[in-house]
Design a protein around this motif. Structure first.
Motif, short mmCIF file in Angstrom:
data_model
loop_
_atom_site.label_atom_id
_atom_site.label_comp_id
_atom_site.label_asym_id
_atom_site.label_seq_id
_atom_site.Cartn_x
_atom_site.Cartn_y
_atom_site.Cartn_z
N VAL A 90 27.33 42.92 -5.52
CA VAL A 90 27.58 44.32 -5.84
C VAL A 90 28.83 44.46 -6.71
O VAL A 90 29.86 43.85 -6.43
N SER A 91 28.73 45.29 -7.75
CA SER A 91 29.86 45.58 -8.63
C SER A 91 29.90 47.07 -8.91
O SER A 91 28.87 47.75 -8.92
N LYS A 92 31.12 47.58 -9.16
CA LYS A 92 31.29 48.99 -9.49
C LYS A 92 32.51 49.14 -10.39
O LYS A 92 33.58 48.57 -10.11
N SER A 144 33.55 49.90 -1.73
CA SER A 144 32.49 49.04 -1.18
C SER A 144 31.79 49.72 -0.02
O SER A 144 30.55 49.68 0.10
N MET A 168 29.47 52.39 -1.24
CA MET A 168 28.22 51.83 -1.76
C MET A 168 27.33 51.37 -0.62
O MET A 168 26.10 51.50 -0.68
N PRO A 192 25.85 51.25 -6.84
CA PRO A 192 26.47 50.13 -7.56
C PRO A 192 25.95 50.01 -8.98
O PRO A 192 24.81 50.36 -9.26
#
Length: 319
Positions: free
Chosen positions: A11-13, A47, A50, A57
């Motif tokens: 997961v990335s944001k 995090s 999400m 994400p």
């Protein structure tokens, strides 16, 4: 293997071109207390949002109870956000009932549970007081009650100890343990390592949005050197004597001309080897102390070796 309650996979944001979370993966299993740890600004709150579907994400996948975070899954979750917010003009018991009703609890059960939990938290006498009359710590306990009122099977707490005095921090630790013993799965974020060291089955350490460790407390502690602290009467330089045992540091001289030494033990070396070297060398000791490692030390070591923070930043944040 126990059931996976929550999974973040790659997961990335990013916000306004600035990465908040970077390729983060970890799982939370049923019945465990998992600590989600890191300095302020490490990406913990992003995090968690999400994980609950509050934020989407940019990359990666989130699974909650085996699927995407949806309303039916969220009914099984109790979430305490970092930004506290309850209705200040409402009566305490009405606030608790309101949050319970949002989670499907009947009005009768909501009042019964609310009054019982106020008694448990030592707040029975403020049930009919307005929230705006409460102290900050009392208001925070009302929000914790509102998080737990529907008896969630998965509890997510974002910096739950912030704003509580030491007595109430201890009380909250006891509540977390009691909920876990009753079968709840718990994930909580914090930048205070002592709480996690006392409570957690598993920990995930993050820095600048990246994971730097995922495992149990014992495994984290095993990643930092074991240390022995010595104070010797001899004024001679003993660095060469101790060198085969590990990395030797002499600190400032102690009282009465004694010398203080720190020895980070090498592989396969234990404290008894240091003591034997002192006996064999006829070294007079004023102090011999195998130092116990703490999660704070492990966090600093792991983040330093990951290159995510400077020493100055760590000194101010990882406390």
């Amino acid at each position: 293997m126990s059931e996976i309650i929550l999974s973040l996979d790659g997961v990335s944001k990013t916000f306004s071109g600035k990465p908040a979370v970077r390729d983060l993966s970890f799982t939370v299993r049923r019945g465990e207390i998992t600590g989600f740890l890191g300095p302020n600004g490490a990406g913990k709150s992003t995090s968690l949002r999400m994980a609950l579907g509050i934020l989407t994400p940019d990359a990666g996948e989130v699974s909650l109870f085996g699927g995407r975070p949806r309303a039916n899954a969220l009914e099984r979750v109790g979430f305490l956000p970092e930004e506290r917010g309850i209705y200040r003009k409402m009566k305490v018991i009405d606030v608790i009932i309101f949050f319970a009703r949002l989670k499907g609890v009947t009005p009768v059960d909501a009042r019964r549970r609310g009054l019982a939990m106020l008694e448990e938290f030592g707040l029975a006498d403020v049930a009919d007081s307005k929230v705006k009359t409460l102290s900050k710590g009392m208001a925070q306990k009302i929000q914790i009650i509102s998080t737990l009122i529907h008896d969630p099977e998965f509890i997510i707490l974002d910096e739950p100890f912030s704003g509580l005095d030491p007595v109430n921090q201890k009380a909250l630790e006891q509540i977390v343990r009691a909920r876990a013993e009753a079968g709840a799965t718990i994930l909580f974020s914090t930048h205070v390592m002592e709480h996690a060291e006392r409570l957690c089955d598993q920990i995930v350490l993050v820095a600048k949005g990246r994971k730097v460790f995922d495992g149990n407390v014992e495994a984290a502690l095993a990643m930092i050197p074991r240390r022995v602290i010595l104070e010797t009467v001899s004024e001679q330089d003993l660095a060469q004597t101790f060198a085969p045992l590990g990395e030797v540091v002499q600190e400032a001289g102690a009282a009465d001309g004694a010398r203080r030494w720190l020895i980070d033990l090498g592989p396969g070396i234990d404290a008894q080897d240091v003591l034997k070297a002192c006996v064999d060398g006829n070294i007079r000791l004023l102090r011999f102390e195998p130092a116990r490692a703490h999660l704070h030390d492990a966090f600093v070591h792991l983040v330093e070796t990951s290159g995510q923070f400077s020493n100055e930043t760590l000194a101010g944040e990882a406390v």
